[in-house]
Scaffold this active site. Sequence first.
Site, PDB file in Angstrom:
ATOM      1  N   HIS A 162      -5.820   6.736  -2.558  1.00  0.00           N
ATOM      2  CA  HIS A 162      -6.729   5.718  -2.037  1.00  0.00           C
ATOM      3  C   HIS A 162      -7.823   5.388  -3.039  1.00  0.00           C
ATOM      4  CE1 HIS A 162      -5.318   6.629   2.271  1.00  0.00           C
ATOM      5  NE2 HIS A 162      -4.582   5.722   1.680  1.00  0.00           N
ATOM      6  N   CYS A 203      -9.273  -3.682  -3.126  1.00  0.00           N
ATOM      7  CA  CYS A 203      -8.001  -3.158  -3.637  1.00  0.00           C
ATOM      8  C   CYS A 203      -7.064  -2.835  -2.477  1.00  0.00           C
ATOM      9  CB  CYS A 203      -8.253  -1.899  -4.443  1.00  0.00           C
ATOM     10  SG  CYS A 203      -6.744  -1.135  -5.045  1.00  0.00           S
ATOM     11  N   CYS A 208      -6.140   0.709 -10.482  1.00  0.00           N
ATOM     12  CA  CYS A 208      -4.869   1.168  -9.928  1.00  0.00           C
ATOM     13  C   CYS A 208      -3.713   0.620 -10.759  1.00  0.00           C
ATOM     14  CB  CYS A 208      -4.732   0.742  -8.479  1.00  0.00           C
ATOM     15  SG  CYS A 208      -5.866   1.620  -7.397  1.00  0.00           S
ATOM     16  N   HIS A 248       0.829  -1.210   0.000  1.00  0.00           N
ATOM     17  CA  HIS A 248       0.000   0.000   0.000  1.00  0.00           C
ATOM     18  C   HIS A 248       0.869   1.268   0.000  1.00  0.00           C
ATOM     19  CE1 HIS A 248      -3.634   2.377   1.257  1.00  0.00           C
ATOM     20  NE2 HIS A 248      -2.695   3.154   1.787  1.00  0.00           N
ATOM     21  N   GLU A 249       1.811   1.323   0.906  1.00  0.00           N
ATOM     22  CA  GLU A 249       2.645   2.532   0.993  1.00  0.00           C
ATOM     23  C   GLU A 249       3.472   2.707  -0.281  1.00  0.00           C
ATOM     24  OE1 GLU A 249       1.770   4.576   3.057  1.00  0.00           O
ATOM     25  OE2 GLU A 249       0.817   3.341   4.589  1.00  0.00           O
ATOM     26  N   CYS A 277      -6.086  -3.221  -7.715  1.00  0.00           N
ATOM     27  CA  CYS A 277      -7.206  -3.533  -8.598  1.00  0.00           C
ATOM     28  C   CYS A 277      -6.824  -3.098 -10.019  1.00  0.00           C
ATOM     29  CB  CYS A 277      -8.470  -2.816  -8.134  1.00  0.00           C
ATOM     30  SG  CYS A 277      -8.420  -1.047  -8.424  1.00  0.00           S
TER      31      CYS A 277
HETATM   32 ZN   LIG Z   1      -2.752   5.075   2.191  1.00  0.00          ZN
HETATM   33 ZN   LIG Z   2      -7.590   0.257  -6.678  1.00  0.00          ZN
END
Ligand SMILES: [Zn+2]
Ligand SMILES: [Zn+2]
Lengths: 181, 446
Positions: free
Chosen positions: A142, A148, A170, A132-133, A167
């Site tokens: 986000h 996702c 992204c 995520h980071e 996803c």
């Molecule tokens: Zn974040």
């Molecule tokens: Zn996404």
Amino acid sequence: MTQPNITLISFGYFGKHFLEKIAEAVKLEYKYSVIIKESHLDLSEFFDPGRRQYNGNKLLHAVNTLSMPQTLKTVGMFSVDLFIPILTYIFGQAELNGHSGIASLYRLSNERYGIAPDDKLLLERFTKEVIHELGHTFGLIHCMTPDCVMRSGTYVEDIDQKDQHLCHNCRRQLDAADKAW
Amino acid sequence: MARKISILVVDDEESVRDSLSNWFIEDGYQVDCAENAKKALQLIESSHFDIILADIKMPGMDGLEMLRRIKSLRNDSIVIVMTAFASVNTAVMALKDGAFDYVTKPFDPDDLSHLIRNASKQILLAQENETLKNKVISLDNVEDLIGNSQAMKEVLKQVESVAQSNSSVIITGESGTGKELIARAIHANSSRKYYPLVSVHCGALTESLLESELFGHEKGAFTGAMYNRKGRFEMADSGTIFLDEIATISPKMQIELLRVLETKSFVRVGGNKETSSDFRVICATNRDLKSMVEQGTFREDLYYRLNVVNINVPPLRERVEDIPLLVDYFIKKYCTTMNKPLITIDDAAMQRLGEYPFPGNIRELENMIERAIVIGNGKKITLKDLPFGKDMIDNSIESLDDFEKTFIRQILNKYSWNITRTAKALKVDRVTLYNKIKKYDLKPDE
Ligand SMILES: [Zn+2]
Ligand SMILES: [Zn+2]
Ligand SMILES: Nc1ncnc2c1ncn2[C@@H]1O[C@H](COP(=O)(O)OP(=O)(O)OP(=O)(O)O)[C@@H](O)[C@H]1O
Ligand SMILES: [Mg+2]
């Protein structure tokens, strides 16, 4: 010449197997080679005695200065409780479109919430957090898609609800950004 | 796509401005900062902000005074004030002067995101109301839901019409048909999408675990409960709760669940305070709940409360037209995740897939493709990469009997040859199942 890579720096003890698993997942998701490093930085200067937590802004800055030329992105991995001045805690943070991010195990373990430990779940959660980071450093914000990895979460259970993958949307944005380089 | 929501952060402390703007940028908002009220007012005059987050206590003009000035500009921005001390007085004053809400520093990430989502929802609703009149609703965030068959189109139509409402939904269908995916699609297309979708796999938890999972618990409620913990219903506040395998819950949990659905409130395990939560319920099951009601194993009142809308996801063998699309999709998906060049599938293999009854539905197809990519030659998926063993290739399914035999074997294997559970899954009694096993001479695999 070495290829651009993603570097994961561990601060404090992480098991070898644990780190390898994370590196593998990161590599799978972002298609860059992944290097694991260990830092012996003294964390005490980042400790805020008033809050008994570690300053996430200062740590992010420190990780940034440790980043090396061939390294595309760097993530600092911690096991201490992170905060930023305005929030009571954070799981991690990153510079959007920048070089660095940080993530901590501290609030991801079941024990923290009075439940039996689950190492596999902990690894999953932390992997998602690191991916995520990194997504933020690649410019992703986000995402609303429920599973996702870029969906924001403020509870560990939120993290459990999502996948460790980007996803389609992204992924597409990431690919587009990659081409633009 | 709706335009980006803009936020102005007003605080004299630099670290607060930086932290907040970083947090909001990650959330996809447009952010500006000002270090005092005077600068903020200048910015507000020259550009519009949807949300203004302002510190109450600042040198020079304080936040309250700034709030009054903003409101006197007949500005429609939503103002949220931040206070360093839980000084209810100032906060209440701010609310009287038109603030949307207030927060006490430092805030919980969850409180902050809840607050901002509430505010943005209000802004988006206002925007939507303007454009809704002649807009055709179309589904967002469902690219992962593949299918072009009439059967699938019907399902999507139902998803679309139910997403906007608040009604409870039961999603039925055989295992692996995509029930969970449909639940996600409903949430992602509802006005609750900015809030969490919380799923609970009811079948995986014992009664007491499920109870504390759903309702949360107070510190000391049982051995090991070292912290207070929010339950899933609480986490799903303003969002959706997805109760998977609803048919597995015990009679006691059925009563408790019914009560929660009726009152939208509950008490944490070991606690004594009623907590309320605004959630929408979506359930899924691969069992026939109606017949469970008739048999008395599932409460009728609960059934009616949950079953406001029923979406039935048809098995894959009833929408074979979707198989080629799904195959393409899974090839792309797994080649990408395995970092392999895209491969194709030959006609014979594709045809074989089209004839196979897929008792495990899409999940089974997905697993087959994933496996074929792993074991294949990296160029083309052929028959030999598919798990249709020797017996299946030479006596391919040509009759209803063949079909029944294959199907029963799969379900038996799925339940590790537990006769009671298999019979339940097949919705036949155990004697019938024994007779079929004898008729087809079925034996457990090694
Ligand atoms: Zn974040
Ligand atoms: Zn996404
Ligand atoms: N229409 C579809 N398009 C693409 N993938 C699908 C589709 N339907 C299902 N899948 C995939 O098939 C798998 C099974 O789907 P899902 O978990 O939603 O099924 P389920 O009905 O909930 O099954 P079970 O009853 O066993 O829990 C998932 O990996 C899902 O992504
Ligand atoms: Mg399911």
